[in-house]
Each structure stands twice: as C-alpha cells, then as structure tokens.
Design a protein around this motif. Structure first.
Motif, PDB file in Angstrom:
ATOM      1  N   UNK A 223       6.560  -3.999   1.942  1.00  0.00           N
ATOM      2  CA  UNK A 223       5.826  -3.329   3.009  1.00  0.00           C
ATOM      3  C   UNK A 223       4.999  -4.270   3.869  1.00  0.00           C
ATOM      4  N   UNK A 224       4.311  -5.192   3.233  1.00  0.00           N
ATOM      5  CA  UNK A 224       3.327  -5.985   3.970  1.00  0.00           C
ATOM      6  C   UNK A 224       3.178  -7.352   3.335  1.00  0.00           C
ATOM      7  N   UNK A 225       3.053  -8.359   4.180  1.00  0.00           N
ATOM      8  CA  UNK A 225       2.737  -9.714   3.739  1.00  0.00           C
ATOM      9  C   UNK A 225       1.651 -10.244   4.668  1.00  0.00           C
ATOM     10  N   UNK A 226       0.519 -10.624   4.059  1.00  0.00           N
ATOM     11  CA  UNK A 226      -0.608 -11.147   4.838  1.00  0.00           C
ATOM     12  C   UNK A 226      -0.848 -12.596   4.466  1.00  0.00           C
TER      13      UNK A 226
ATOM     14  N   UNK B  59       1.268 -10.075  -0.784  1.00  0.00           N
ATOM     15  CA  UNK B  59       2.346  -9.175  -0.380  1.00  0.00           C
ATOM     16  C   UNK B  59       2.295  -7.908  -1.230  1.00  0.00           C
ATOM     17  N   UNK B  60       2.769  -6.802  -0.640  1.00  0.00           N
ATOM     18  CA  UNK B  60       2.801  -5.502  -1.299  1.00  0.00           C
ATOM     19  C   UNK B  60       4.220  -4.950  -1.226  1.00  0.00           C
ATOM     20  N   UNK B  61       4.726  -4.498  -2.371  1.00  0.00           N
ATOM     21  CA  UNK B  61       6.107  -4.026  -2.450  1.00  0.00           C
ATOM     22  C   UNK B  61       6.171  -2.729  -3.255  1.00  0.00           C
ATOM     23  N   UNK B  62       6.872  -1.743  -2.726  1.00  0.00           N
ATOM     24  CA  UNK B  62       7.165  -0.528  -3.487  1.00  0.00           C
ATOM     25  C   UNK B  62       8.403  -0.799  -4.320  1.00  0.00           C
ATOM     26  N   UNK B  63       8.345  -0.439  -5.596  1.00  0.00           N
ATOM     27  CA  UNK B  63       9.456  -0.711  -6.507  1.00  0.00           C
ATOM     28  C   UNK B  63       9.741   0.497  -7.379  1.00  0.00           C
ATOM     29  N   UNK B  64      11.018   0.863  -7.473  1.00  0.00           N
ATOM     30  CA  UNK B  64      11.426   1.930  -8.393  1.00  0.00           C
ATOM     31  C   UNK B  64      11.468   1.350  -9.796  1.00  0.00           C
TER      32      UNK B  64
END
Length: 168
Positions: free
Chosen positions: A42-45, A134-139
């Motif tokens: 989703x996002x990387x800062x 960084x933020x990641x959605x993971x199943x």
C-alpha cells in the motif's frame, strides 16, 4: 466534528490521474478482501526524503504525473484505517540484512481475520531511524480453498440427507 459515514461532505478535488488512482486502489483492496490477490503493498515512505512516496502504480501507459503526493498518501491512509481501525500490533521481529542494516517486521490485526497489515522498517547499518517504512496487506489464509472445502462438505451432507429420504 464531521461524521465520515453520515455527515455531509464536499466532493473530493481529484485530478484525472488521482481519480484513476483512487479506482485502482479500491479495486486492488477489493481483490485482497475477496481472495483474488494475496498481498498488496500500500505505502512506502522514506523519512529522509519527504518528497518521495511509494504507492501502487497506475497500469502501464497511464500517466501518474498528476497524482499529488498528499492525495495519494491520504487515499492509502484511508484504506489502511478501513482495514486496521484499532492499530493493535504484534511483536516486532528483527532480522539482519546483507548490507549490515536491520529489517523489522510487525503484523497488525485487521477487522478481517484472514488478513494482516504488515509494517516493514528498513534501517541502514548503525541507523536509529528507519531509512524506509512500508505497509503491506497480506492474506494469511486461503479463503477460496476453505470455501471450496465447505461446499464439498455441504454437498456430501446433502447427498446423505437425500439418501435417507429415498430409503425408507
């Protein structure tokens, strides 16, 4: 205080590229929730470079030059808040990197039991502040396989019930 659910709100002032980005983000989020996608970064800062941001890219051939950083980050933050409203996180796991730095990972609970939000912070060798976050959605569960198994069991139970009705 504005109520985002029931309160009045003005129209968002998006450029054409921001509209396409908002649609892409929603589509990709739906794909994760529906089980058609395993993960979504989703996002990387980059804390050392506030004018640099990583978000899901627009498809090839689409111009993303009109997407303002503040709008893109705002949309992604809304997506994160939607899936992860309370911010409850697990333990921080730390591992060394090949260049002498450190990588820290922390999973956050979401309102969906089969999905976690993972935060990944990369620290340069000897650095106290992250060089990148960084933020990641993971199943964490294959919902499709579970649904297929449940359907198979339902069909087997139905067949048994029909057999009981046919036989006196």
């Amino acid at each position: 205080m504005d109520d985002p659910l029931l309160g009045d709100r003005p129209r968002a002032d998006y450029t054409a590229a921001e509209r396409r980005f908002s649609q892409l983000l929603r589509r990709q989020l739906d794909e994760v929730l529906e089980g058609r996608r395993g993960e979504l970064w989703l996002l990387r800062r980059y804390p050392g470079d506030p004018h640099r941001l990583g978000v899901p890219p627009l498809p090839p051939g689409e111009d993303g030059g009109e997407v303002r950083l503040a709008v893109a980050e705002g949309l992604v933050r809304e997506a994160i808040a939607f899936v992860c409203p309370d911010g409850a996180g697990g333990p921080t796991a730390q591992e060394p990197t090949a260049d002498g730095g450190v990588l820290e990972r922390r999973a956050f609970a979401t309102r969906y039991p089969h999905i976690v939000l993972e935060r990944v912070d990369r620290f340069a060798a000897g650095g106290a502040a992250p060089a990148e976050s960084a933020w990641c959605l993971r199943r964490v569960q294959n919902q499709r396989a579970q649904v297929r198994l449940n359907r198979l069991l339902d069909a087997a139970n139905l067949a048994l019930e029909v057999a009981k009705l046919v036989r006196p």
